[in-house]
Motif scaffolding. Sequence first.
Motif, PDB file in Angstrom:
ATOM      1  N   ALA A  85       0.845  -1.184   0.000  1.00  0.00           N
ATOM      2  CA  ALA A  85       0.000   0.000   0.000  1.00  0.00           C
ATOM      3  C   ALA A  85       0.884   1.237   0.000  1.00  0.00           C
ATOM      4  CB  ALA A  85      -0.913   0.008   1.216  1.00  0.00           C
ATOM      5  N   GLY A  86       0.672   2.121  -0.965  1.00  0.00           N
ATOM      6  CA  GLY A  86       1.383   3.394  -1.019  1.00  0.00           C
ATOM      7  C   GLY A  86       0.618   4.435  -0.229  1.00  0.00           C
ATOM      8  N   VAL A  87       1.235   5.016   0.794  1.00  0.00           N
ATOM      9  CA  VAL A  87       0.580   5.944   1.717  1.00  0.00           C
ATOM     10  C   VAL A  87       1.260   7.309   1.629  1.00  0.00           C
ATOM     11  CG1 VAL A  87       0.139   6.371   4.161  1.00  0.00           C
ATOM     12  CG2 VAL A  87      -0.084   4.069   3.245  1.00  0.00           C
ATOM     13  N   THR A  88       0.450   8.386   1.513  1.00  0.00           N
ATOM     14  CA  THR A  88       1.027   9.728   1.421  1.00  0.00           C
ATOM     15  C   THR A  88       0.778  10.592   2.642  1.00  0.00           C
ATOM     16  OG1 THR A  88      -0.947  10.512   0.275  1.00  0.00           O
ATOM     17  CG2 THR A  88       0.906   9.794  -1.080  1.00  0.00           C
ATOM     18  N   ASN A  89      -0.219  10.317   3.429  1.00  0.00           N
ATOM     19  CA  ASN A  89      -0.522  11.121   4.611  1.00  0.00           C
ATOM     20  C   ASN A  89      -0.825  10.194   5.763  1.00  0.00           C
ATOM     21  OD1 ASN A  89      -0.295  13.839   3.915  1.00  0.00           O
ATOM     22  ND2 ASN A  89      -2.212  13.745   2.803  1.00  0.00           N
ATOM     23  N   PRO A  90      -0.599  10.525   6.972  1.00  0.00           N
ATOM     24  CA  PRO A  90       0.116  11.721   7.371  1.00  0.00           C
ATOM     25  C   PRO A  90       1.607  11.596   7.096  1.00  0.00           C
ATOM     26  CG  PRO A  90      -0.354  10.391   9.288  1.00  0.00           C
ATOM     27  CD  PRO A  90      -0.976   9.686   8.107  1.00  0.00           C
ATOM     28  N   ALA A  91       2.301  12.684   7.159  1.00  0.00           N
ATOM     29  CA  ALA A  91       3.733  12.665   6.882  1.00  0.00           C
ATOM     30  C   ALA A  91       4.494  13.036   8.139  1.00  0.00           C
ATOM     31  CB  ALA A  91       4.055  13.663   5.789  1.00  0.00           C
ATOM     32  N   PRO A  92       5.333  12.163   8.673  1.00  0.00           N
ATOM     33  CA  PRO A  92       5.348  10.720   8.500  1.00  0.00           C
ATOM     34  C   PRO A  92       4.159  10.088   9.192  1.00  0.00           C
ATOM     35  CG  PRO A  92       6.979  11.364  10.137  1.00  0.00           C
ATOM     36  CD  PRO A  92       6.313  12.625   9.650  1.00  0.00           C
ATOM     37  N   PRO A  93       3.784   8.890   8.997  1.00  0.00           N
ATOM     38  CA  PRO A  93       4.517   7.742   8.489  1.00  0.00           C
ATOM     39  C   PRO A  93       4.207   7.389   7.036  1.00  0.00           C
ATOM     40  CG  PRO A  93       2.655   6.956   9.718  1.00  0.00           C
ATOM     41  CD  PRO A  93       2.568   8.455   9.688  1.00  0.00           C
ATOM     42  N   TYR A  94       4.385   8.305   6.132  1.00  0.00           N
ATOM     43  CA  TYR A  94       4.165   8.028   4.715  1.00  0.00           C
ATOM     44  C   TYR A  94       5.137   6.963   4.220  1.00  0.00           C
ATOM     45  CZ  TYR A  94       8.221  11.015   4.379  1.00  0.00           C
ATOM     46  OH  TYR A  94       9.466  11.544   4.540  1.00  0.00           O
ATOM     47  N   GLY A  95       4.874   6.431   3.043  1.00  0.00           N
ATOM     48  CA  GLY A  95       5.762   5.439   2.457  1.00  0.00           C
ATOM     49  C   GLY A  95       4.999   4.238   1.951  1.00  0.00           C
ATOM     50  N   VAL A  96       5.676   3.121   1.896  1.00  0.00           N
ATOM     51  CA  VAL A  96       5.071   1.877   1.426  1.00  0.00           C
ATOM     52  C   VAL A  96       4.873   0.954   2.619  1.00  0.00           C
ATOM     53  CG1 VAL A  96       5.374  -0.145  -0.046  1.00  0.00           C
ATOM     54  CG2 VAL A  96       6.126   2.103  -0.847  1.00  0.00           C
ATOM     55  N   THR A 138      -2.362  -7.498   9.114  1.00  0.00           N
ATOM     56  CA  THR A 138      -1.456  -6.534   9.748  1.00  0.00           C
ATOM     57  C   THR A 138      -0.557  -5.920   8.680  1.00  0.00           C
ATOM     58  OG1 THR A 138       0.171  -8.261  10.240  1.00  0.00           O
ATOM     59  CG2 THR A 138      -1.438  -7.747  11.966  1.00  0.00           C
ATOM     60  N   TRP A 139      -0.052  -4.730   8.971  1.00  0.00           N
ATOM     61  CA  TRP A 139       0.779  -3.976   8.020  1.00  0.00           C
ATOM     62  C   TRP A 139       2.014  -3.446   8.731  1.00  0.00           C
ATOM     63  CZ3 TRP A 139      -0.726  -3.303   2.913  1.00  0.00           C
ATOM     64  CH2 TRP A 139      -2.033  -3.694   2.615  1.00  0.00           C
ATOM     65  N   ASN A 140       3.124  -3.333   7.997  1.00  0.00           N
ATOM     66  CA  ASN A 140       4.363  -2.743   8.503  1.00  0.00           C
ATOM     67  C   ASN A 140       4.838  -1.692   7.521  1.00  0.00           C
ATOM     68  OD1 ASN A 140       4.925  -4.429  10.864  1.00  0.00           O
ATOM     69  ND2 ASN A 140       5.058  -6.065   9.358  1.00  0.00           N
ATOM     70  N   ASN A 141       5.345  -0.586   8.052  1.00  0.00           N
ATOM     71  CA  ASN A 141       5.893   0.472   7.213  1.00  0.00           C
ATOM     72  C   ASN A 141       7.271   0.036   6.756  1.00  0.00           C
ATOM     73  OD1 ASN A 141       7.173   2.796   6.220  1.00  0.00           O
ATOM     74  ND2 ASN A 141       5.927   4.118   7.509  1.00  0.00           N
ATOM     75  N   SER A 142       7.444  -0.190   5.464  1.00  0.00           N
ATOM     76  CA  SER A 142       8.726  -0.676   4.950  1.00  0.00           C
ATOM     77  C   SER A 142       9.821   0.369   5.097  1.00  0.00           C
ATOM     78  CB  SER A 142       8.596  -1.096   3.486  1.00  0.00           C
ATOM     79  OG  SER A 142       8.308   0.019   2.673  1.00  0.00           O
ATOM     80  N   MET A 143       9.481   1.652   5.125  1.00  0.00           N
ATOM     81  CA  MET A 143      10.473   2.714   5.302  1.00  0.00           C
ATOM     82  C   MET A 143      11.070   2.638   6.703  1.00  0.00           C
ATOM     83  SD  MET A 143      10.425   4.493   2.455  1.00  0.00           S
ATOM     84  CE  MET A 143      10.976   6.140   2.830  1.00  0.00           C
ATOM     85  N   ARG A 144      10.237   2.397   7.691  1.00  0.00           N
ATOM     86  CA  ARG A 144      10.714   2.317   9.073  1.00  0.00           C
ATOM     87  C   ARG A 144      11.648   1.139   9.271  1.00  0.00           C
ATOM     88  NH1 ARG A 144       5.721   3.395  12.671  1.00  0.00           N
ATOM     89  NH2 ARG A 144       5.846   5.524  11.990  1.00  0.00           N
ATOM     90  N   ARG A 145      11.276   0.002   8.694  1.00  0.00           N
ATOM     91  CA  ARG A 145      12.087  -1.200   8.868  1.00  0.00           C
ATOM     92  C   ARG A 145      13.452  -1.037   8.205  1.00  0.00           C
ATOM     93  NH1 ARG A 145       9.438  -6.567   6.840  1.00  0.00           N
ATOM     94  NH2 ARG A 145       8.137  -4.862   6.206  1.00  0.00           N
ATOM     95  N   SER A 146      13.505  -0.370   7.031  1.00  0.00           N
ATOM     96  CA  SER A 146      14.772  -0.239   6.319  1.00  0.00           C
ATOM     97  C   SER A 146      15.745   0.692   7.034  1.00  0.00           C
ATOM     98  CB  SER A 146      14.529   0.244   4.888  1.00  0.00           C
ATOM     99  OG  SER A 146      13.996   1.552   4.910  1.00  0.00           O
ATOM    100  N   ARG A 147      15.244   1.573   7.897  1.00  0.00           N
ATOM    101  CA  ARG A 147      16.116   2.498   8.620  1.00  0.00           C
ATOM    102  C   ARG A 147      16.693   1.900   9.886  1.00  0.00           C
ATOM    103  NH1 ARG A 147      12.212   7.707   8.181  1.00  0.00           N
ATOM    104  NH2 ARG A 147      12.370   7.945   5.951  1.00  0.00           N
ATOM    105  N   GLU A 148      16.124   0.802  10.348  1.00  0.00           N
ATOM    106  CA  GLU A 148      16.593   0.220  11.622  1.00  0.00           C
ATOM    107  C   GLU A 148      17.819  -0.629  11.420  1.00  0.00           C
ATOM    108  OE1 GLU A 148      13.163  -1.799  13.132  1.00  0.00           O
ATOM    109  OE2 GLU A 148      12.187   0.078  13.632  1.00  0.00           O
TER     110      GLU A 148
END
Length: 71
Positions: free
Chosen positions: A41-52, A61-71
Amino acid sequence: SWNGAVFRSTDAGQSWSMTSLYGVDVNSLAISPVAPNVLLAGVTNPAPPYGVYVSSNSGVTWNNSMRRSRE
């Protein structure tokens, strides 16, 4: 997606339940052609947690792929 939430159905649309992806603006939704239980799912708002956001259990359940890649 409706009213800031993503819903899922397991009975061909007879009934719907809200997933854990809510309070966001979903601009695109894709199903993996090789693993139908994987959704993106491509999410644009709110910013953050925007991303995929990624679900590996058919949208339960869903996980923000941007958050995981930064850890």
